[in-house]
Motif scaffolding. Structure first.
Motif, PDB file in Angstrom:
ATOM      1  N   LYS A  42       0.843  -1.195   0.000  1.00 12.00           N
ATOM      2  CA  LYS A  42       0.000   0.000   0.000  1.00 12.00           C
ATOM      3  C   LYS A  42       0.882   1.251   0.000  1.00 12.00           C
ATOM      4  N   GLU A  43       0.296   2.357  -0.390  1.00 12.30           N
ATOM      5  CA  GLU A  43       1.027   3.609  -0.397  1.00 12.30           C
ATOM      6  C   GLU A  43       1.163   4.159   1.025  1.00 12.30           C
ATOM      7  N   ARG A  44       2.202   4.942   1.217  1.00  9.04           N
ATOM      8  CA  ARG A  44       2.391   5.589   2.509  1.00  9.04           C
ATOM      9  C   ARG A  44       1.265   6.603   2.711  1.00  9.04           C
ATOM     10  N   GLU A  45       0.712   6.628   3.919  1.00  8.14           N
ATOM     11  CA  GLU A  45      -0.403   7.528   4.178  1.00  8.14           C
ATOM     12  C   GLU A  45      -0.159   8.336   5.451  1.00  8.14           C
ATOM     13  N   LEU A  46      -0.730   9.532   5.474  1.00  7.67           N
ATOM     14  CA  LEU A  46      -0.635  10.391   6.637  1.00  7.67           C
ATOM     15  C   LEU A  46      -1.521   9.864   7.748  1.00  7.67           C
ATOM     16  N   VAL A  47      -0.973   9.786   8.944  1.00  4.53           N
ATOM     17  CA  VAL A  47      -1.736   9.358  10.118  1.00  4.53           C
ATOM     18  C   VAL A  47      -2.136  10.568  10.959  1.00  4.53           C
ATOM     19  N   ALA A  48      -1.154  11.416  11.272  1.00  6.01           N
ATOM     20  CA  ALA A  48      -1.404  12.590  12.104  1.00  6.01           C
ATOM     21  C   ALA A  48      -0.336  13.635  11.827  1.00  6.01           C
ATOM     22  N   ARG A  49      -0.718  14.895  12.024  1.00 11.15           N
ATOM     23  CA  ARG A  49       0.209  15.992  11.742  1.00 11.15           C
ATOM     24  C   ARG A  49      -0.003  17.076  12.792  1.00 11.15           C
ATOM     25  N   MET A  50       1.090  17.643  13.265  1.00  8.48           N
ATOM     26  CA  MET A  50       1.004  18.674  14.291  1.00  8.48           C
ATOM     27  C   MET A  50       1.898  19.849  13.919  1.00  8.48           C
ATOM     28  N   SER A  51       1.383  21.057  14.099  1.00 12.37           N
ATOM     29  CA  SER A  51       2.141  22.264  13.784  1.00 12.37           C
ATOM     30  C   SER A  51       3.316  22.438  14.744  1.00 12.37           C
ATOM     31  N   GLY A  52       4.194  23.353  14.384  1.00 13.91           N
ATOM     32  CA  GLY A  52       5.413  23.533  15.162  1.00 13.91           C
ATOM     33  C   GLY A  52       5.175  23.859  16.624  1.00 13.91           C
ATOM     34  N   GLY A  53       4.182  24.709  16.856  1.00 13.57           N
ATOM     35  CA  GLY A  53       3.881  25.096  18.223  1.00 13.57           C
ATOM     36  C   GLY A  53       2.936  24.153  18.935  1.00 13.57           C
ATOM     37  N   GLY A  54       2.412  23.202  18.184  1.00 11.12           N
ATOM     38  CA  GLY A  54       1.500  22.229  18.784  1.00 11.12           C
ATOM     39  C   GLY A  54       0.059  22.680  18.845  1.00 11.12           C
ATOM     40  N   GLY A  55      -0.250  23.845  18.263  1.00  2.69           N
ATOM     41  CA  GLY A  55      -1.610  24.365  18.376  1.00  2.69           C
ATOM     42  C   GLY A  55      -2.599  23.770  17.396  1.00  2.69           C
ATOM     43  N   SER A  56      -2.096  23.106  16.381  1.00  6.95           N
ATOM     44  CA  SER A  56      -2.976  22.527  15.366  1.00  6.95           C
ATOM     45  C   SER A  56      -2.584  21.091  15.110  1.00  6.95           C
ATOM     46  N   THR A  57      -3.560  20.208  15.180  1.00  9.02           N
ATOM     47  CA  THR A  57      -3.320  18.794  14.939  1.00  9.02           C
ATOM     48  C   THR A  57      -4.406  18.251  14.012  1.00  9.02           C
ATOM     49  N   ASN A  58      -3.996  17.434  13.067  1.00  5.04           N
ATOM     50  CA  ASN A  58      -4.938  16.798  12.164  1.00  5.04           C
ATOM     51  C   ASN A  58      -4.713  15.289  12.183  1.00  5.04           C
ATOM     52  N   TYR A  59      -5.799  14.554  12.031  1.00  7.77           N
ATOM     53  CA  TYR A  59      -5.730  13.098  12.035  1.00  7.77           C
ATOM     54  C   TYR A  59      -6.430  12.524  10.814  1.00  7.77           C
ATOM     55  N   ALA A  60      -5.943  11.405  10.361  1.00  8.69           N
ATOM     56  CA  ALA A  60      -6.659  10.656   9.341  1.00  8.69           C
ATOM     57  C   ALA A  60      -7.981  10.169   9.929  1.00  8.69           C
ATOM     58  N   ASP A  61      -8.995  10.104   9.108  1.00 11.03           N
ATOM     59  CA  ASP A  61     -10.311   9.672   9.593  1.00 11.03           C
ATOM     60  C   ASP A  61     -10.245   8.289  10.233  1.00 11.03           C
ATOM     61  N   SER A  62      -9.373   7.450   9.707  1.00 10.61           N
ATOM     62  CA  SER A  62      -9.291   6.064  10.170  1.00 10.61           C
ATOM     63  C   SER A  62      -8.747   5.941  11.593  1.00 10.61           C
ATOM     64  N   VAL A  63      -8.116   7.000  12.112  1.00 14.51           N
ATOM     65  CA  VAL A  63      -7.522   6.898  13.453  1.00 14.51           C
ATOM     66  C   VAL A  63      -8.134   7.899  14.437  1.00 14.51           C
ATOM     67  N   LYS A  64      -9.011   8.754  13.971  1.00 17.62           N
ATOM     68  CA  LYS A  64      -9.621   9.754  14.861  1.00 17.62           C
ATOM     69  C   LYS A  64     -10.316   9.084  16.040  1.00 17.62           C
ATOM     70  N   GLY A  65     -10.071   9.635  17.216  1.00 16.22           N
ATOM     71  CA  GLY A  65     -10.672   9.082  18.422  1.00 16.22           C
ATOM     72  C   GLY A  65      -9.903   7.930  19.020  1.00 16.22           C
ATOM     73  N   ARG A  66      -8.928   7.414  18.302  1.00 16.38           N
ATOM     74  CA  ARG A  66      -8.120   6.288  18.814  1.00 16.38           C
ATOM     75  C   ARG A  66      -6.656   6.683  19.013  1.00 16.38           C
ATOM     76  N   PHE A  67      -6.149   7.547  18.147  1.00 19.87           N
ATOM     77  CA  PHE A  67      -4.740   7.954  18.206  1.00 19.87           C
ATOM     78  C   PHE A  67      -4.645   9.396  18.693  1.00 19.87           C
ATOM     79  N   THR A  68      -3.606   9.678  19.443  1.00 16.82           N
ATOM     80  CA  THR A  68      -3.344  11.034  19.917  1.00 16.82           C
ATOM     81  C   THR A  68      -1.877  11.369  19.711  1.00 16.82           C
ATOM     82  N   MET A  69      -1.648  12.454  19.013  1.00 20.67           N
ATOM     83  CA  MET A  69      -0.277  12.912  18.760  1.00 20.67           C
ATOM     84  C   MET A  69       0.077  14.028  19.731  1.00 20.67           C
ATOM     85  N   SER A  70       1.326  14.038  20.171  1.00 19.26           N
ATOM     86  CA  SER A  70       1.793  15.104  21.047  1.00 19.26           C
ATOM     87  C   SER A  70       3.251  15.415  20.711  1.00 19.26           C
ATOM     88  N   ARG A  71       3.706  16.573  21.154  1.00 24.74           N
ATOM     89  CA  ARG A  71       5.098  16.920  20.950  1.00 24.74           C
ATOM     90  C   ARG A  71       5.620  17.687  22.157  1.00 24.74           C
TER      91      ARG A  71
END
Length: 117
Positions: A42-71
Motif C-alpha cells: 500500500k502507499e504511505r499515508e498520513l496518520v497525524a500531523r502537528m504544527s510547530g507550536g502544537g496548536g494545530s493537529t490533524n488526524y486521518a479519519d481512520s484513526v480519529k478518536g483512537r490515536f493522539t499525537m503530542s510533541r
C-alpha cells in the motif's frame, strides 16, 4: 539530522502502543511534525500531523478518536499514542519533519507495528 522512532512492536487487537520520535540536528520547534504509515503493498499515508507550536493537529479519519499525537519542543520529541488498535493499523510507522518556509523535510527510518492475535 536524525529522526529516530521507537516503541513499535506486536500487540493484540484492542491493545495500545506508544510510538516516540527523537529529533536532532535541526530547529525542531519550527517544523511541522507528522506520523505516516505504510502497510505492505500500500502507499504511505498520513496518520497525524502537528504544527510547530502544537496548536494545530490533524488526524486521518481512520484513526480519529483512537490515536493522539503530542510533541515536546523542549525535548525535541514527538509521540503517537495508539489505542484500540486494529489489525488494519499494521504498518511501518514513520516520523516526518517538514519546514514549509525553508522547504526542508526529513524522514525517520520507521518502526514496525503489528496488530494480531
Amino acid at each position: 539530522v536524525q529522526l529516530v522512532e521507537s516503541g513499535g512492536g506486536l500487540v493484540q487487537p484492542g491493545g495500545s502502543l506508544r510510538l516516540s520520535c527523537a529529533a536532532s540536528g535541526f530547529t525542531f520547534s519550527t517544523y511541522t511534525m507528522s506520523w505516516y504509515r505504510q502497510a505492505p503493498e500500500k502507499e504511505r499515508e498520513l496518520v497525524a500531523r502537528m504544527s510547530g507550536g502544537g496548536g494545530s493537529t490533524n488526524y486521518a479519519d481512520s484513526v480519529k478518536g483512537r490515536f493522539t499525537m503530542s510533541r515536546d519542543n523542549a525535548k525535541n520529541t514527538v509521540s503517537l499514542q495508539m489505542n484500540s488498535l486494529k489489525p488494519e493499523d499494521t504498518a511501518v510507522y514513520y516520523c516526518y519533519a517538514y519546514d514549509v518556509v525553508r522547504q526542508r523535510n526529513y524522514w525517520g527510518q520507521g518502526t514496525q507495528v503489528t496488530v494480531s492475535s
